[in-house]
Design an enzyme around this catalytic site. Structure first.
Site, PDB file in Angstrom:
ATOM      1  N   GLY A  11      86.516 -45.312 -25.776  1.00 51.23           N
ATOM      2  CA  GLY A  11      86.561 -44.599 -24.498  1.00 51.23           C
ATOM      3  C   GLY A  11      85.301 -44.843 -23.701  1.00 51.23           C
ATOM      4  N   SER A  40      85.271 -49.401 -30.811  1.00 53.52           N
ATOM      5  CA  SER A  40      84.349 -49.338 -29.690  1.00 53.52           C
ATOM      6  C   SER A  40      83.400 -48.140 -29.816  1.00 53.52           C
ATOM      7  CB  SER A  40      85.162 -49.309 -28.386  1.00 53.52           C
ATOM      8  OG  SER A  40      84.365 -49.546 -27.269  1.00 53.52           O
ATOM      9  N   MET A  41      83.399 -47.231 -28.846  1.00 49.76           N
ATOM     10  CA  MET A  41      82.502 -46.079 -28.863  1.00 49.76           C
ATOM     11  C   MET A  41      82.760 -45.208 -30.081  1.00 49.76           C
ATOM     12  SD  MET A  41      80.036 -44.846 -27.128  1.00 49.76           S
ATOM     13  CE  MET A  41      79.084 -43.695 -28.076  1.00 49.76           C
ATOM     14  N   HIS A  65      82.332 -54.130 -30.374  1.00 47.26           N
ATOM     15  CA  HIS A  65      82.289 -55.199 -29.369  1.00 47.26           C
ATOM     16  C   HIS A  65      81.265 -54.828 -28.305  1.00 47.26           C
ATOM     17  CE1 HIS A  65      85.714 -53.158 -26.831  1.00 47.26           C
ATOM     18  NE2 HIS A  65      84.741 -52.332 -27.126  1.00 47.26           N
ATOM     19  N   ASP A 115      85.394 -58.967 -29.828  1.00 45.86           N
ATOM     20  CA  ASP A 115      85.938 -57.892 -30.654  1.00 45.86           C
ATOM     21  C   ASP A 115      85.790 -58.266 -32.123  1.00 45.86           C
ATOM     22  OD1 ASP A 115      86.684 -56.691 -28.298  1.00 45.86           O
ATOM     23  OD2 ASP A 115      88.837 -56.977 -28.581  1.00 45.86           O
TER      24      ASP A 115
END
Length: 142
Positions: A11, A40-41, A65, A115
């Site tokens: 997000g 991610s986050m 990433h 990624d």
């Protein structure tokens, strides 16, 4: 302790960093559990849990990433400002991943270039989590 179960595609970085700051500033230990995915986050929040208490379930996936942004129609000067801010956030995120994974900054930079998907065992080897939970009793004693 506080136990955070994470199943998230990631997000907004600013929202994630607000959660991160809270996790790091409270006195209660924060244990993190990836159940499904932490991309991610969400991968940073997983890694930011208390060392020794960062867990993945066996079929969980973790992905890291580099920061990505979408630029709306901007004039050149504003585009340069956004690019500088994106680079600052990228550097900040890489530093935090290095801190919590104990990986050298260069390895983080290379891993985050594209990624980078990891199964639970790879996330352990990379230093993002400490263990894989193979039974429910382990989860109850986090």
């Amino acid at each position: 302790p506080i136990v955070i179960h994470i199943n998230s595609p990631g997000g907004q970085v600013t929202a994630g960093l607000a959660i991160y700051d809270c996790m790091q500033s409270i006195q209660s230990p924060v244990h993190t559990v990836c159940c499904g995915r932490a991309y991610s986050m969400a991968a940073l929040l997983l890694a930011a849990g208390e060392k020794g208490h960062r867990t993945c379930l066996p079929n969980s996936m973790v992905m890291i990433h580099q920061v990505s942004v979408e630029y709306p129609k901007l004039v050149a000067t504003d585009m340069m400002i956004r690019a500088q801010e994106t680079q600052r956030i990228k550097d900040q995120m890489n530093s935090l991943f290095a801190l919590h994974s104990q990986q050298p900054q260069q390895r983080i930079l290379e891993a985050c270039e594209r990624d980078r998907y990891m199964v639970a065992a790879e996330a352990v080897n990379f230093g993002l989590v400490d263990r894989i939970a193979t039974s429910l009793p382990l989860l109850s004693v986090l």
